[in-house]
Design a protein around this motif. Structure first.
Motif, PDB file in Angstrom:
ATOM      1  N   LYS A 603      47.951  -5.426 -99.957  1.00  0.00           N
ATOM      2  CA  LYS A 603      47.401  -6.688 -99.479  1.00  0.00           C
ATOM      3  C   LYS A 603      47.445  -7.749-100.575  1.00  0.00           C
ATOM      4  CE  LYS A 603      43.203  -8.711 -97.525  1.00  0.00           C
ATOM      5  NZ  LYS A 603      41.799  -8.453 -97.104  1.00  0.00           N
ATOM      6  N   GLY A 604      47.943  -8.928-100.184  1.00  0.00           N
ATOM      7  CA  GLY A 604      47.993 -10.038-101.122  1.00  0.00           C
ATOM      8  C   GLY A 604      48.979  -9.849-102.249  1.00  0.00           C
ATOM      9  N   ASN A 633      40.517  -2.150 -99.112  1.00  0.00           N
ATOM     10  CA  ASN A 633      41.734  -2.255 -99.918  1.00  0.00           C
ATOM     11  C   ASN A 633      41.406  -1.890-101.351  1.00  0.00           C
ATOM     12  OD1 ASN A 633      41.561  -4.901 -97.945  1.00  0.00           O
ATOM     13  ND2 ASN A 633      43.532  -3.844 -97.778  1.00  0.00           N
ATOM     14  N   GLY A 748      48.200  -1.931 -90.833  1.00  0.00           N
ATOM     15  CA  GLY A 748      48.750  -3.182 -91.345  1.00  0.00           C
ATOM     16  C   GLY A 748      50.082  -3.514 -90.707  1.00  0.00           C
ATOM     17  N   ALA A 752      50.221  -6.216 -86.886  1.00  0.00           N
ATOM     18  CA  ALA A 752      50.795  -7.455 -87.418  1.00  0.00           C
ATOM     19  C   ALA A 752      50.970  -8.554 -86.374  1.00  0.00           C
ATOM     20  CB  ALA A 752      52.138  -7.146 -88.092  1.00  0.00           C
ATOM     21  N   GLY A 754      49.166  -9.527 -83.985  1.00  0.00           N
ATOM     22  CA  GLY A 754      47.922 -10.167 -83.552  1.00  0.00           C
ATOM     23  C   GLY A 754      47.411  -9.586 -82.245  1.00  0.00           C
ATOM     24  N   HIS A 790      54.177 -13.134 -90.481  1.00  0.00           N
ATOM     25  CA  HIS A 790      53.160 -13.919 -91.185  1.00  0.00           C
ATOM     26  C   HIS A 790      53.807 -14.754 -92.276  1.00  0.00           C
ATOM     27  CE1 HIS A 790      49.832 -11.826 -89.174  1.00  0.00           C
ATOM     28  NE2 HIS A 790      50.579 -10.750 -89.277  1.00  0.00           N
ATOM     29  N   GLU A 793      53.460 -13.611 -95.854  1.00  0.00           N
ATOM     30  CA  GLU A 793      52.111 -13.341 -96.366  1.00  0.00           C
ATOM     31  C   GLU A 793      51.705 -11.914 -95.974  1.00  0.00           C
ATOM     32  OE1 GLU A 793      47.516 -15.005 -96.034  1.00  0.00           O
ATOM     33  OE2 GLU A 793      49.161 -15.973 -94.916  1.00  0.00           O
ATOM     34  N   ILE A 794      51.139 -11.175 -96.921  1.00  0.00           N
ATOM     35  CA  ILE A 794      50.706  -9.790 -96.674  1.00  0.00           C
ATOM     36  C   ILE A 794      49.193  -9.819 -96.454  1.00  0.00           C
ATOM     37  CG2 ILE A 794      50.705  -7.426 -97.556  1.00  0.00           C
ATOM     38  CD1 ILE A 794      52.997  -8.244 -99.414  1.00  0.00           C
ATOM     39  N   ILE A 795      48.766  -9.722 -95.212  1.00  0.00           N
ATOM     40  CA  ILE A 795      47.343  -9.863 -94.886  1.00  0.00           C
ATOM     41  C   ILE A 795      46.609  -8.530 -94.911  1.00  0.00           C
ATOM     42  CG2 ILE A 795      47.778 -11.919 -93.502  1.00  0.00           C
ATOM     43  CD1 ILE A 795      47.550 -10.125 -91.014  1.00  0.00           C
ATOM     44  N   ASP A 796      47.310  -7.420 -95.023  1.00  0.00           N
ATOM     45  CA  ASP A 796      46.673  -6.099 -95.086  1.00  0.00           C
ATOM     46  C   ASP A 796      47.647  -5.135 -95.759  1.00  0.00           C
ATOM     47  OD1 ASP A 796      44.912  -4.049 -94.826  1.00  0.00           O
ATOM     48  OD2 ASP A 796      45.054  -3.857 -92.639  1.00  0.00           O
ATOM     49  N   ASP A 797      47.090  -3.998 -96.198  1.00  0.00           N
ATOM     50  CA  ASP A 797      47.963  -2.964 -96.750  1.00  0.00           C
ATOM     51  C   ASP A 797      48.928  -2.483 -95.669  1.00  0.00           C
ATOM     52  OD1 ASP A 797      46.677  -3.041 -99.207  1.00  0.00           O
ATOM     53  OD2 ASP A 797      45.188  -1.555 -98.600  1.00  0.00           O
TER      54      ASP A 797
END
Length: 830
Positions: A603-604, A633, A748, A752, A754, A790, A793-797
């Motif tokens: 993530k991130g 995380n 994750g 993805a 949504g 996204h 962008e990595i919003i989760d593992d």
């Protein structure tokens, strides 16, 4: 009167017969005891006979290094026979050609004095025996030469030679004497120990120098008899070795017999070359070898004497019991008897180990039953009984000293009990129940309603706490019982595996042996352990040729053709001191193999992801593909997910049942921390022999199987591990096929698109659109597609594992051999 006398005589005769019968029985018992005593002391008698002959043995007619060396070794090996050993050594020395009795007796006394002094200071050890013998011989010989004024360079040289010989012989006897003093469970001698044993026996033969029976010399008969024994047991190498060693020592004892070394070596080699013909062939080889060299070396009379000596040795050899040869063969590496003794010893060890494991299995099973019984006995107390105990506790604290206790509990019992019950119900429904909420009728009936409410709240809190811990204890007992049961099952399976002994399949073994020998391979032994389809185990001991790798290129392909299934080499090892032999275990080859690819991101863009994965072959024909997603995380989530997978994989490798393994992991995560910590588990166990796959999904996202253009979802609905004590484990079975691609992912990846999108349909479409069958490329492509949703962008593992199942292609193709048909498998093989 006559009748009376007749009856008396008959009675006396009967009594005499009974007495004679008793005497005969006692005589037989005494005779049996004598025989048993002789058998029990056979090694002691043999050692004393050795002592007598070694006491008489000499080298160059003036050196006697054998006695003190044998005495020193017997001091450490058989101290109970030390006195008799000294007596027989001394007696043998009295009958020597050049008696050295005084020197031998003095050396034994000096050795004992030095040894006692060392024992007083706790310095005694058998490793010091050669040095002590050297010092003893040197001191006694030097003292004797000084006293007799016979000190010269020659006497000094001979003293040094005898001292060094005593030291060397002590080192040799230290390895040879234990063969007769120790009861060996594992009949395995090193080549050095066998040479030392031969030197000891040859040294004994020097004690027979000078003994003759007509034209026959005893030491020559005994040396040739010894050659015959070792040639039959060990073949040409041992026959020649024994000939060289005995000939050398005999030539040192009698310089006129120097030619015996070449005669005995050649005879031993020729006899050993004919060992396959058994006794008669070995005897013929020795007769032929000794006769050839005797003709070239000696005169006509010496040739006849040598022939008679060989005939006498052959006669003794032919009269030797078979048991003596088998016992000797057990000590010689590489012989059938030695291998059989090794296998028997291994079987005994295996049976003992299996018995111990079964005992431990029963102990764990009994403990599991005990815990389960405690869980059953500690069932929840009935509601009425709980209420009764609760009311009693409240009344004891509030109503015991109240002046209106008699009116409330004796005259208005039902009304009071009803009020107390209703208040308890209110507190149970609303723990924050206040004094203002107390009903008016209860205030009118009771003079201390506020005090009763406080006590009831306090008691209810204690009651809730007690119930919580009782449930915790009960759940813990159940978990321990399940785990103990699982461990018991694993140990029981291990005991069965240890004890598993294939039935004697002589026909199949002979068929395999014949086929391999027709190909020119040297097969020592074949042991068919199991012929079950998919679980074949065959152990073959064959002569190893470095660089040819016959077991993989020839034997395994031929076995594959004979058995009708792929056979592979499971294990291969060289036999220790096995003269070029190798033990190879052949077994059923896996029908499928798995290729995997992994892609992931934290993530991130962080370095550490909370997801963990594992792909490994468990070693029991199963391949595991697993994913775990820890809560949150970072490092803490990573630790929990990694712990879940590691423990689960180890439990499955040990053979524990899948459901019990999952419950064990759940209990471990619950006990690791009091915080709310959990992890999902998504695992696929692929059977490499049938491609049957068992899915274990605990709180995880669906998995997908891509078969051509078709995508098959695999899903289950349950909570992650580490949340509830009792979790439901859903085991889903699916049959994979050649070319199938298994895709497993964490939330994750799956979440993805949504919430507004049908995730399953979206994922199936994405998987169908990825046009590659290479697992690593597929995992990378799927991760890239998800990240595009996204905009990078990595919003989760995110972690995805792709595994492709393919049929296993053997390294070497099978081949047919003329005259060899398929083996008929037995219906049941234990």
């Amino acid at each position: 009167m006559e009748k009376r006398n007749g009856a008396l005589s008959i009675g006396l005769q009967w009594a005499g017969a009974v007495q004679r019968t008793k005497s005969a029985a006692q005589g037989r018992v005494a005779e049996n005891r004598l025989i048993q005593s002789f058998v029990a002391k056979k090694w002691s008698i043999l050692l004393l006979l050795m002592a007598f002959l070694l006491g008489r043995a000499m080298i160059l007619e003036e050196l006697a290094p054998f006695s003190i060396a044998f005495f020193a070794v017997m001091y450490f090996q058989r101290r109970d026979l030390l006195l008799w050993t000294g007596v027989f050594l001394f007696a043998g020395s009295l009958l020597a050609v050049q008696p050295q009795s005084g020197f031998i007796l003095t050396e034994m006394i000096v050795f004992l004095l030095i040894q006692k002094g060392l024992e007083k200071y706790e310095r005694s050890d058998i490793s010091l025996a050669p040095v002590l013998v050297f010092i003893t011989t040197l001191l006694v010989q030097m003292f004797a030469h000084l006293v007799s004024s016979d000190l010269s360079w020659y006497s000094l040289t001979m003293t040094g030679v005898e001292s060094v010989l005593s030291l060397v012989l002590t080192l040799i006897f230290v390895q040879a004497v234990p063969v007769f003093t120790l009861t060996r469970k594992n009949y395995q001698l090193k080549h050095e120990e066998i040479i030392c044993l031969i030197i000891l026996l040859a040294s004994m033969m020097t004690g027979t120098v000078g003994w003759t029976l007509g034209p026959v010399t005893v030491e020559h008969v005994v040396s040739r008899y010894l050659i015959l024994l070792f040639a039959l047991v060990g073949g040409a190498p041992f026959g020649a070795s024994v000939g060289v060693v005995t000939g050398l020592i005999l030539s040192l004892a009698n310089t006129n017999a120097i030619y015996q070394m070449s005669l005995l070596a050649f005879s031993g080699m020729l006899a050993g070359l004919l060992k396959e013909g058994r006794r008669m062939a070995v005897a013929f080889g020795m007769l032929l070898g000794s006769s050839i060299l005797s003709i070239y070396i000696g005169t006509q009379g010496e040739v006849m004497n040598s022939t008679w000596e060989s005939v006498a040795a052959v006669a003794l050899f032919l009269l030797t019991p078979k048991g003596v040869l088998q016992t000797l063969a057990k000590y010689v590496p590489g012989t059938q008897e030695n291998l059989k003794s090794q296998q028997d010893y291994a079987k005994r060890v295996r049976d003992i180990t299996a018995g111990r494991v079964e005992q431990f299995s029963q102990v764990f099973m009994q403990l599991a039953r005990s815990f389960k019984q405690l869980t059953v006995e500690s069932q929840p107390v009935p509601k009425e009984e709980e209420i009764s105990h609760f009311m009693e506790a409240v009344s004891c604290q509030t109503c015991q000293m109240c002046p209106k206790r008699v009116r409330c509990w004796d005259q208005r019992f039902y009304q009071t009990y009803q009020f107390m019950t209703s208040m308890m119900t209110e507190i149970e429904l609303n723990p924050n129940f206040s004094r203002k909420q107390i009903p008016i009728d209860w205030k009118q009936a009771c003079t201390k309603p506020d005090q009763v409410l406080d006590v009831m709240k306090n008691q209810y809190a204690k009651y809730q706490n007690d119930m919580h811990w009782k449930k915790q204890i009960s759940d813990s007992r159940q978990i321990v019982a399940d785990q103990l049961s699982g461990v018991s099952q694993v140990m029981e399976d291990l005991a069965k595996e240890i004890k598993r002994e294939g039935q004697e399949l002589f026909l199949q073994e002979e068929q395999i042996r014949q086929a391999l020998e027709d190909l020119g391979l040297s097969i020592h032994s074949i042991d068919v352990i199991s012929l079950d389809e998919g679980n074949v185990e065959i152990e073959i001991i064959h002569q190893y040729t470095k660089g040819f790798d016959e077991c993989r290129k020839i034997i395994a392909p031929l076995l594959s053709e004979i058995l009708g299934e792929h056979i592979a080499v499971k294990n291969e090892e060289m036999l220790p001191r096995g003269e070029g032999y190798s033990t190879v275990l052949f077994g059923s080859a896996k029908e499928f193999e798995v290729e995997t690819g992994i892609a992931g991101a934290a993530k991130g863009g962080e370095l550490l992801s909370g997801d963990s994965f594992s792909v490994a072959e468990l070693g029991n024909g199963k391949f595991v593909v697993a994913l775990s997603d820890g809560m949150g995380n970072g490092e803490r989530a990573r630790a929990e997910s990694s712990a879940a997978l590691t423990i689960l994989q180890q439990l499955l490798q040990s053979g524990m049942d899948e459901k019990i393994a999952i419950k064990s992991v759940n209990s471990v995560l619950l006990l690791r921390s009091s915080d709310e910590v959990y992890a999902t588990v998504d695992m696929a166990l692929i059977d490499l022999y049938s491609a049957e796959t068992t899915f274990m999904k605990i709180g995880s996202t669906p998995s997908f199987i891509k078969r051509g253009s078709e995508v098959i979802p695999v899903m289950a609905n349950n909570l992650p591990v580490g949340i509830l004590q009792d979790i439901e484990v859903d085991l889903l079975s699916r049959s994979l096929q050649h070319g199938d691609l298994l895709i497993m992912m964490t939330d994750g990846i799956y979440d993805a698109p949504g919430h507004a999108v049908n995730k399953e349909m979206w994922m199936k479409r994405v998987i169908q659109e990825i046009d590659t069958d290479i697992p690593q490329d597929f995992a990378d492509s799927l991760l890239e597609r998800v990240m595009r949703c996204h905009h990078g962008e990595i919003i989760d593992d995110m972690t995805v594992v792709a595994a492709r199942v393919e049929r296993h292609q053997p390294e070497w193709a099978t081949f047919r051999w003329p005259g060899v048909n398929r083996i008929e498998r037995p219906k049941v093989v234990s």
